[in-house]
Design a protein around this motif. Structure first.
Motif, PDB file in Angstrom:
ATOM      1  N   SER A 206      -6.319 -13.445   1.954  1.00  0.00           N
ATOM      2  CA  SER A 206      -5.052 -13.193   2.633  1.00  0.00           C
ATOM      3  C   SER A 206      -5.258 -12.316   3.867  1.00  0.00           C
ATOM      4  O   SER A 206      -4.675 -12.567   4.934  1.00  0.00           O
ATOM      5  N   THR A 207      -6.106 -11.311   3.744  1.00  0.00           N
ATOM      6  CA  THR A 207      -6.377 -10.417   4.871  1.00  0.00           C
ATOM      7  C   THR A 207      -7.197 -11.120   5.941  1.00  0.00           C
ATOM      8  O   THR A 207      -6.907 -10.995   7.147  1.00  0.00           O
ATOM      9  N   MET A 208      -8.205 -11.881   5.531  1.00  0.00           N
ATOM     10  CA  MET A 208      -9.037 -12.586   6.504  1.00  0.00           C
ATOM     11  C   MET A 208      -8.213 -13.607   7.286  1.00  0.00           C
ATOM     12  O   MET A 208      -8.396 -13.774   8.501  1.00  0.00           O
ATOM     13  N   LEU A 209      -7.306 -14.285   6.595  1.00  0.00           N
ATOM     14  CA  LEU A 209      -6.464 -15.275   7.262  1.00  0.00           C
ATOM     15  C   LEU A 209      -5.588 -14.617   8.322  1.00  0.00           C
ATOM     16  O   LEU A 209      -5.453 -15.135   9.439  1.00  0.00           O
ATOM     17  N   GLU A 210      -4.981 -13.491   7.999  1.00  0.00           N
ATOM     18  CA  GLU A 210      -4.137 -12.805   8.970  1.00  0.00           C
ATOM     19  C   GLU A 210      -4.937 -12.362  10.187  1.00  0.00           C
ATOM     20  O   GLU A 210      -4.458 -12.440  11.320  1.00  0.00           O
ATOM     21  N   ILE A 211      -6.148 -11.895   9.970  1.00  0.00           N
ATOM     22  CA  ILE A 211      -6.996 -11.499  11.093  1.00  0.00           C
ATOM     23  C   ILE A 211      -7.313 -12.701  11.965  1.00  0.00           C
ATOM     24  O   ILE A 211      -7.219 -12.637  13.201  1.00  0.00           O
ATOM     25  N   MET A 212      -7.669 -13.813  11.361  1.00  0.00           N
ATOM     26  CA  MET A 212      -8.018 -15.002  12.135  1.00  0.00           C
ATOM     27  C   MET A 212      -6.817 -15.586  12.872  1.00  0.00           C
ATOM     28  O   MET A 212      -6.973 -16.205  13.933  1.00  0.00           O
ATOM     29  N   LYS A 213      -5.625 -15.385  12.339  1.00  0.00           N
ATOM     30  CA  LYS A 213      -4.417 -15.827  13.057  1.00  0.00           C
ATOM     31  C   LYS A 213      -4.245 -15.076  14.375  1.00  0.00           C
ATOM     32  O   LYS A 213      -3.579 -15.578  15.292  1.00  0.00           O
ATOM     33  N   GLY A 214      -4.824 -13.890  14.475  1.00  0.00           N
ATOM     34  CA  GLY A 214      -4.717 -13.091  15.694  1.00  0.00           C
ATOM     35  C   GLY A 214      -5.796 -13.399  16.717  1.00  0.00           C
ATOM     36  O   GLY A 214      -5.956 -12.647  17.700  1.00  0.00           O
ATOM     37  N   GLN A 215      -6.530 -14.479  16.533  1.00  0.00           N
ATOM     38  CA  GLN A 215      -7.596 -14.867  17.451  1.00  0.00           C
ATOM     39  C   GLN A 215      -7.078 -14.971  18.888  1.00  0.00           C
ATOM     40  O   GLN A 215      -6.044 -15.586  19.149  1.00  0.00           O
ATOM     41  N   THR A 216      -7.799 -14.344  19.806  1.00  0.00           N
ATOM     42  CA  THR A 216      -7.389 -14.374  21.215  1.00  0.00           C
ATOM     43  C   THR A 216      -8.144 -15.427  22.029  1.00  0.00           C
ATOM     44  O   THR A 216      -7.734 -15.741  23.145  1.00  0.00           O
ATOM     45  N   VAL A 217      -9.247 -15.945  21.483  1.00  0.00           N
ATOM     46  CA  VAL A 217     -10.013 -16.986  22.186  1.00  0.00           C
ATOM     47  C   VAL A 217      -9.450 -18.339  21.770  1.00  0.00           C
ATOM     48  O   VAL A 217      -9.683 -18.817  20.665  1.00  0.00           O
ATOM     49  N   ARG A 218      -8.707 -18.965  22.662  1.00  0.00           N
ATOM     50  CA  ARG A 218      -7.952 -20.174  22.316  1.00  0.00           C
ATOM     51  C   ARG A 218      -8.303 -21.340  23.246  1.00  0.00           C
ATOM     52  O   ARG A 218      -7.472 -22.162  23.598  1.00  0.00           O
ATOM     53  N   THR A 219      -9.585 -21.432  23.605  1.00  0.00           N
ATOM     54  CA  THR A 219     -10.022 -22.432  24.578  1.00  0.00           C
ATOM     55  C   THR A 219     -10.383 -23.777  23.971  1.00  0.00           C
ATOM     56  O   THR A 219     -10.667 -24.730  24.707  1.00  0.00           O
ATOM     57  N   LYS A 220     -10.357 -23.882  22.634  1.00  0.00           N
ATOM     58  CA  LYS A 220     -10.801 -25.130  21.999  1.00  0.00           C
ATOM     59  C   LYS A 220      -9.744 -25.672  21.039  1.00  0.00           C
ATOM     60  O   LYS A 220      -8.810 -26.340  21.467  1.00  0.00           O
ATOM     61  N   ILE A 221      -9.862 -25.403  19.748  1.00  0.00           N
ATOM     62  CA  ILE A 221      -8.925 -25.999  18.784  1.00  0.00           C
ATOM     63  C   ILE A 221      -7.464 -25.788  19.168  1.00  0.00           C
ATOM     64  O   ILE A 221      -6.680 -26.740  19.167  1.00  0.00           O
ATOM     65  N   PRO A 222      -7.032 -24.575  19.501  1.00  0.00           N
ATOM     66  CA  PRO A 222      -5.588 -24.389  19.773  1.00  0.00           C
ATOM     67  C   PRO A 222      -5.153 -24.819  21.163  1.00  0.00           C
ATOM     68  O   PRO A 222      -3.952 -24.799  21.453  1.00  0.00           O
ATOM     69  N   SER A 223      -6.089 -25.184  22.028  1.00  0.00           N
ATOM     70  CA  SER A 223      -5.795 -25.275  23.462  1.00  0.00           C
ATOM     71  C   SER A 223      -4.717 -26.283  23.823  1.00  0.00           C
ATOM     72  O   SER A 223      -4.023 -26.107  24.832  1.00  0.00           O
ATOM     73  N   LYS A 224      -4.538 -27.344  23.040  1.00  0.00           N
ATOM     74  CA  LYS A 224      -3.569 -28.383  23.388  1.00  0.00           C
ATOM     75  C   LYS A 224      -2.466 -28.547  22.343  1.00  0.00           C
ATOM     76  O   LYS A 224      -1.660 -29.473  22.435  1.00  0.00           O
TER      77      LYS A 224
END
Length: 285
Positions: A206-224
């Protein structure tokens, strides 16, 4: 149906009396059979154990041509949690992890250590968060030194991460010149992501997931992807690798996605292709 610029989704229906075609074979995934000297001489390649579970009536495929056009080696996998359906390149092997190794270090920290422990004037938690969200290499090196490479590697093996290994600190070019590298694989990353999602209500996932949701590098999977889609991911970049792994938490059909690539022909091209591939993956219902 949305069409990504270099990746498109094909959904083909087959009835019981028709033969079901095989999901994309690994021979069509690798543009070059040449492996790095490090991998062939020092690493044991494990064949993919990822199974493809699918309806008897529907065959679903994701076109990887955009990925293949921009990298010599491509390893990908998509796992849909709603239907336990998995699409994979079926070519899992040890490959350069780059900063993807950091999620495995994070798992060790939350599983085996006390996040409030003070190391070099900060709590472990204060090192872990920037290591993941900003891909902070200094924070990673502090944790590698504190835990020890051998201890980390023993943990990875115990967790079933057969191909994941730390051999050097981040940005250690001297170690790289000596043939030392950090490794992971399609299978190992998928194991991590499945566990992260399936145990998301429990600590430490649960904690690891919340941290990963805060990812600031969004140039690939989230980009589109649309802004309302939550993505919990971790990228990795080196001169010979462009990687991204994560959970795409769509409301109707959340999935885990792994894309590991090596020897890119175009950095911008492979990042764009990963974005297209992730977008196409969201169109499967």
């Amino acid at each position: 149906m949305l069409l990504a610029s270099s990746t498109y989704l094909v959904v083909t229906k087959f009835f019981a009396q028709q033969a079901t075609p095989a999901v994309i074979e690994s021979s069509s995934i690798e543009k070059s059979s040449k492996q790095s000297v490090i991998e062939t001489s020092q690493k044991t390649t494990h064949s993919s154990t990822i199974s493809t579970q699918q309806s008897s009536e529907v065959q679903i495929q994701l076109d990887p041509s955009g990925l293949l056009a921009n990298a010599e080696q491509v390893y990908y996998g998509v796992y849909y949690f709603k239907n336990n359906q998995e699409l994979s390149s079926h070519n899992s092997a040890p490959t350069v992890s780059a900063s993807v190794i950091k999620v495995f270090i994070m798992e060790y920290a939350f599983t085996k250590a006390n996040p409030t422990e003070i190391v070099q004037g900060k709590s472990l938690n204060e090192w872990i968060i920037p290591m993941i969200q900003q891909s902070d290499n200094e924070a990673t090196n502090v944790l590698i030194e504190h835990f020890g490479m051998e201890t980390l590697n023993q943990f990875f093996q115990a967790q079933g991460y057969r191909d994941t290994r730390v051999e050097r600190k981040m940005l250690d070019n001297v170690a790289r010149s000596q043939g030392k590298e950090n490794y992971t694989s399609l299978n190992d990353c998928m194991i991590f992501l499945k566990k992260l999602y399936q145990q998301r209500e429990n600590y430490p996932q649960s904690t690891m997931l919340e941290i990963m949701k805060g990812q600031t590098v969004r140039t690939k999977i989230p980009s589109k992807l649309a802004g309302e889609i939550t993505v919990a991911n971790k990228t990795g970049e080196l001169d010979n690798a462009e990687n991204d792994i994560g959970l795409v938490l769509t409301e109707d059909n959340p999935f885990a996605l792994v894309v590991l690539t090596k020897n890119m022909t175009s950095v911008a091209g492979i990042r764009n292709a990963i974005g297209d591939f992730a977008l196409a993956a969201t169109q499967i219902n």
